[in-house]
Design a protein around this motif. Structure first.
Motif, PDB file in Angstrom:
ATOM      1  N   VAL A  28      -4.506   4.383  -5.603  1.00 40.15           N
ATOM      2  CA  VAL A  28      -5.722   5.036  -5.126  1.00 40.15           C
ATOM      3  C   VAL A  28      -5.900   4.650  -3.663  1.00 40.15           C
ATOM      4  N   ILE A  29      -5.424   5.530  -2.789  1.00 38.68           N
ATOM      5  CA  ILE A  29      -5.470   5.272  -1.352  1.00 38.68           C
ATOM      6  C   ILE A  29      -6.907   5.406  -0.859  1.00 38.68           C
ATOM      7  N   GLU A  30      -7.313   4.502   0.009  1.00 37.32           N
ATOM      8  CA  GLU A  30      -8.641   4.614   0.641  1.00 37.32           C
ATOM      9  C   GLU A  30      -8.481   4.380   2.138  1.00 37.32           C
ATOM     10  N   ASP A  31      -8.737   5.431   2.933  1.00 34.89           N
ATOM     11  CA  ASP A  31      -8.607   5.277   4.390  1.00 34.89           C
ATOM     12  C   ASP A  31      -9.953   4.929   5.016  1.00 34.89           C
ATOM     13  N   GLU A  32     -10.006   4.918   6.333  1.00 33.57           N
ATOM     14  CA  GLU A  32     -11.229   4.489   7.027  1.00 33.57           C
ATOM     15  C   GLU A  32     -12.391   5.451   6.817  1.00 33.57           C
ATOM     16  N   ASP A  33     -12.077   6.700   6.451  1.00 34.96           N
ATOM     17  CA  ASP A  33     -13.129   7.695   6.187  1.00 34.96           C
ATOM     18  C   ASP A  33     -13.449   7.813   4.704  1.00 34.96           C
ATOM     19  N   MET A  34     -12.973   6.840   3.905  1.00 34.16           N
ATOM     20  CA  MET A  34     -13.176   6.847   2.457  1.00 34.16           C
ATOM     21  C   MET A  34     -12.544   8.077   1.800  1.00 34.16           C
ATOM     22  N   LYS A  35     -11.423   8.526   2.372  1.00 34.05           N
ATOM     23  CA  LYS A  35     -10.692   9.646   1.782  1.00 34.05           C
ATOM     24  C   LYS A  35      -9.445   9.130   1.080  1.00 34.05           C
ATOM     25  N   THR A  36      -8.970   9.934   0.130  1.00 35.77           N
ATOM     26  CA  THR A  36      -7.831   9.522  -0.684  1.00 35.77           C
ATOM     27  C   THR A  36      -6.809  10.646  -0.767  1.00 35.77           C
ATOM     28  N   ILE A  37      -5.739  10.395  -1.489  1.00 36.03           N
ATOM     29  CA  ILE A  37      -4.642  11.355  -1.626  1.00 36.03           C
ATOM     30  C   ILE A  37      -4.436  11.688  -3.101  1.00 36.03           C
ATOM     31  N   ILE A  38      -4.280  12.970  -3.399  1.00 37.71           N
ATOM     32  CA  ILE A  38      -3.864  13.394  -4.742  1.00 37.71           C
ATOM     33  C   ILE A  38      -2.763  14.422  -4.594  1.00 37.71           C
ATOM     34  N   HIS A  39      -2.042  14.661  -5.655  1.00 34.60           N
ATOM     35  CA  HIS A  39      -1.050  15.736  -5.652  1.00 34.60           C
ATOM     36  C   HIS A  39      -0.932  16.320  -7.054  1.00 34.60           C
ATOM     37  N   GLU A  75      -3.103  14.232  -9.887  1.00 37.65           N
ATOM     38  CA  GLU A  75      -3.113  12.782 -10.084  1.00 37.65           C
ATOM     39  C   GLU A  75      -2.994  12.093  -8.728  1.00 37.65           C
ATOM     40  N   PHE A  76      -3.235  10.774  -8.708  1.00 36.95           N
ATOM     41  CA  PHE A  76      -2.986   9.962  -7.530  1.00 36.95           C
ATOM     42  C   PHE A  76      -1.484   9.702  -7.425  1.00 36.95           C
ATOM     43  N   PRO A  77      -0.991   9.268  -6.249  1.00 40.88           N
ATOM     44  CA  PRO A  77       0.413   8.871  -6.160  1.00 40.88           C
ATOM     45  C   PRO A  77       0.753   7.875  -7.275  1.00 40.88           C
ATOM     46  N   LEU A  78       1.910   8.087  -7.885  1.00 47.49           N
ATOM     47  CA  LEU A  78       2.264   7.345  -9.097  1.00 47.49           C
ATOM     48  C   LEU A  78       3.555   6.560  -8.917  1.00 47.49           C
ATOM     49  N   ILE A  79       3.526   5.322  -9.367  1.00 45.49           N
ATOM     50  CA  ILE A  79       4.749   4.549  -9.536  1.00 45.49           C
ATOM     51  C   ILE A  79       4.869   4.239 -11.025  1.00 45.49           C
ATOM     52  N   GLU A  80       5.896   4.799 -11.662  1.00 42.72           N
ATOM     53  CA  GLU A  80       6.129   4.509 -13.077  1.00 42.72           C
ATOM     54  C   GLU A  80       7.126   3.364 -13.189  1.00 42.72           C
ATOM     55  N   THR A  81       6.810   2.387 -14.016  1.00 41.54           N
ATOM     56  CA  THR A  81       7.662   1.207 -14.171  1.00 41.54           C
ATOM     57  C   THR A  81       8.138   1.083 -15.621  1.00 41.54           C
ATOM     58  N   GLU A  82       9.115   0.227 -15.831  1.00 41.57           N
ATOM     59  CA  GLU A  82       9.688   0.047 -17.163  1.00 41.57           C
ATOM     60  C   GLU A  82       8.781  -0.757 -18.091  1.00 41.57           C
ATOM     61  N   HIS A 118       0.356   3.307 -20.593  1.00 39.07           N
ATOM     62  CA  HIS A 118      -0.327   2.086 -20.168  1.00 39.07           C
ATOM     63  C   HIS A 118      -0.619   2.270 -18.680  1.00 39.07           C
ATOM     64  N   ILE A 119      -1.880   2.470 -18.343  1.00 41.30           N
ATOM     65  CA  ILE A 119      -2.244   2.925 -17.004  1.00 41.30           C
ATOM     66  C   ILE A 119      -3.033   1.861 -16.246  1.00 41.30           C
ATOM     67  N   LYS A 120      -2.591   1.613 -15.017  1.00 39.50           N
ATOM     68  CA  LYS A 120      -3.339   0.758 -14.105  1.00 39.50           C
ATOM     69  C   LYS A 120      -3.630   1.526 -12.823  1.00 39.50           C
ATOM     70  N   PHE A 121      -4.810   1.279 -12.278  1.00 40.17           N
ATOM     71  CA  PHE A 121      -5.186   1.868 -10.995  1.00 40.17           C
ATOM     72  C   PHE A 121      -5.239   0.752  -9.951  1.00 40.17           C
ATOM     73  N   TRP A 122      -4.603   1.002  -8.813  1.00 41.90           N
ATOM     74  CA  TRP A 122      -4.539   0.020  -7.731  1.00 41.90           C
ATOM     75  C   TRP A 122      -5.196   0.602  -6.488  1.00 41.90           C
ATOM     76  N   LYS A 123      -6.134  -0.149  -5.913  1.00 45.01           N
ATOM     77  CA  LYS A 123      -6.798   0.305  -4.691  1.00 45.01           C
ATOM     78  C   LYS A 123      -5.960  -0.130  -3.487  1.00 45.01           C
ATOM     79  N   ILE A 124      -5.541   0.858  -2.692  1.00 44.41           N
ATOM     80  CA  ILE A 124      -4.726   0.599  -1.515  1.00 44.41           C
ATOM     81  C   ILE A 124      -5.548   0.977  -0.282  1.00 44.41           C
ATOM     82  N   LYS A 125      -6.088  -0.012   0.425  1.00 44.69           N
ATOM     83  CA  LYS A 125      -6.854   0.262   1.657  1.00 44.69           C
ATOM     84  C   LYS A 125      -5.889   0.344   2.834  1.00 44.69           C
ATOM     85  N   VAL A 126      -6.043   1.406   3.638  1.00 41.99           N
ATOM     86  CA  VAL A 126      -5.115   1.618   4.751  1.00 41.99           C
ATOM     87  C   VAL A 126      -5.876   1.825   6.059  1.00 41.99           C
TER      88      VAL A 126
END
Length: 347
Positions: free
Chosen positions: A233-244, A257-264, A307-315
């Protein structure tokens, strides 16, 4: 009194007043049948009203965008149903002048319509003498007549359809089909049915043989795959995010959805930090990475547990094509992501 008469008498006294039962118009009947695949009536009813309000006719549904349809379907699951619904509406509206086929064989040719749904529409709209066979029908017939055929076998549907056809009063097949499905939904339920108060208890073979809990026979067990989704969950200086949009075939096709990294497997903080830097799909410098919750949310699908986790990524700076919280609300998301946006996104 024979099986069919008992069944219909029970139905006329106990049936639920459902909106799609008060019409022979194939459009709302088709809508309800698609919505109630793999779905309880209580869950599907609000969606039925939402769709019939938003799209009163098949032309209205056909002229809607796929995103509008998916947004209204959000939370009902099995999203391929919604995509097929939309394509079939366009075919009926634009190729068939808004007129649904009036028989079982032609209805089967429509996208998203299988044996059961074609039989239901043909029966309820056109009173065609064709039996419906769903889970309720399997259960009622297998118990009442002590049929031990494995319903997971491909041949089982033909066997039960032949039995239902034999029992069906040919002058009113729609009433019989409604009755047997309702009986399975309300009386002859999968677990702990109330056989003492059942109108069939004197003649039900499974009850007499103490086999109610053993029928119907179903051998095939679903293999559940565990998948591990890490949403960024990307958060930039304008409190905007990215979805696709998910464009690959599979679950949630054409939802957002938000950018996704699927892991084993489930990963810890250090692993996700490394993965984010390795798979970074944005140009901004990362300020911080943090979990929204320490525990994964488990979202259960028929064949998969996610099994879903959300990660806040401040940029730093502003992200390209970023959208704000209010804009997020117009996009169709899987319900687990929509609930996250509603309840946690601003935290």
């Amino acid at each position: 009194m024979n099986f069919s008469n008992l069944l219909i008498q029970w139905y006329l006294q106990n049936k639920r007043d459902l909106p799609w039962r008060n019409t022979q118009n194939p459009y709302p009947i088709w809508l309800s049948e698609i919505m109630l695949q793999q779905t309880r009536v209580a869950q599907g009813m609000p969606y039925f009203f939402s769709f019939t309000n938003a799209f009163p006719t098949v032309f209205d549904l056909a002229n809607a965008s796929e995103e509008q349809v998916l947004k209204l379907w959000q939370g009902l699951g099995y999203y391929s149903r919604a995509r097929n619904l939309h394509k079939t509406a366009q075919h009926v509206a634009f190729e068939l002048n808004g007129v649904f086929p009036d028989n079982y064989k032609e209805l089967l040719k429509l996208k998203g319509i299988g044996d059961y749904t074609a039989a239901a529409i043909a029966s309820f709209s056109y009173n065609e003498t064709v039996p419906v066979v769903d889970g309720n029908v399997f259960r009622v017939l297998s118990r009442y007549f002590d049929v031990e055929t494995d319903i997971a076998l491909a041949s089982a549907k033909k066997e039960f359809a032949a039995l239902a056809f034999e029992l069906m009063p040919k002058d009113n097949p729609a009433l019989f089909n409604q009755a047997i499905m309702e009986f399975g939904a309300l009386q002859c339920v999968p677990k702990n049915p109330n056989c003492e108060d059942c109108v069939m208890n004197r003649s039900c073979l499974a009850l007499q043989k103490k086999k109610v809990h053993l029928l119907p026979v179903k051998s095939k067990k679903l293999k559940v795959k565990n998948r591990f989704f890490n949403y960024l969950v990307i958060e930039d200086e304008d409190m905007k995010t990215i979805i696709h949009k998910r464009t690959n075939k599979g679950i949630w096709h054409n939802l957002y959805e938000f950018p996704l990294i699927e892991t084993e497997s489930e990963v810890d903080f250090d692993t996700i930090v490394t993965a984010v830097k390795k798979h970074q799909s944005f140009d901004n410098e990362i300020n911080s990475i943090a979990e929204f919750h320490s525990k994964s949310r488990i979202h259960k699908l028929t064949h998969q547990h996610l099994h879903i986790k959300f990660w806040k990524i401040k940029v730093d700076g502003t992200v390209e094509n970023g959208i704000d919280y209010e804009a997020l609300k117009i996009f169709p998301f899987p319900i687990v992501i929509f609930n996250f946006i509603e309840n946690d996104f601003l935290n």
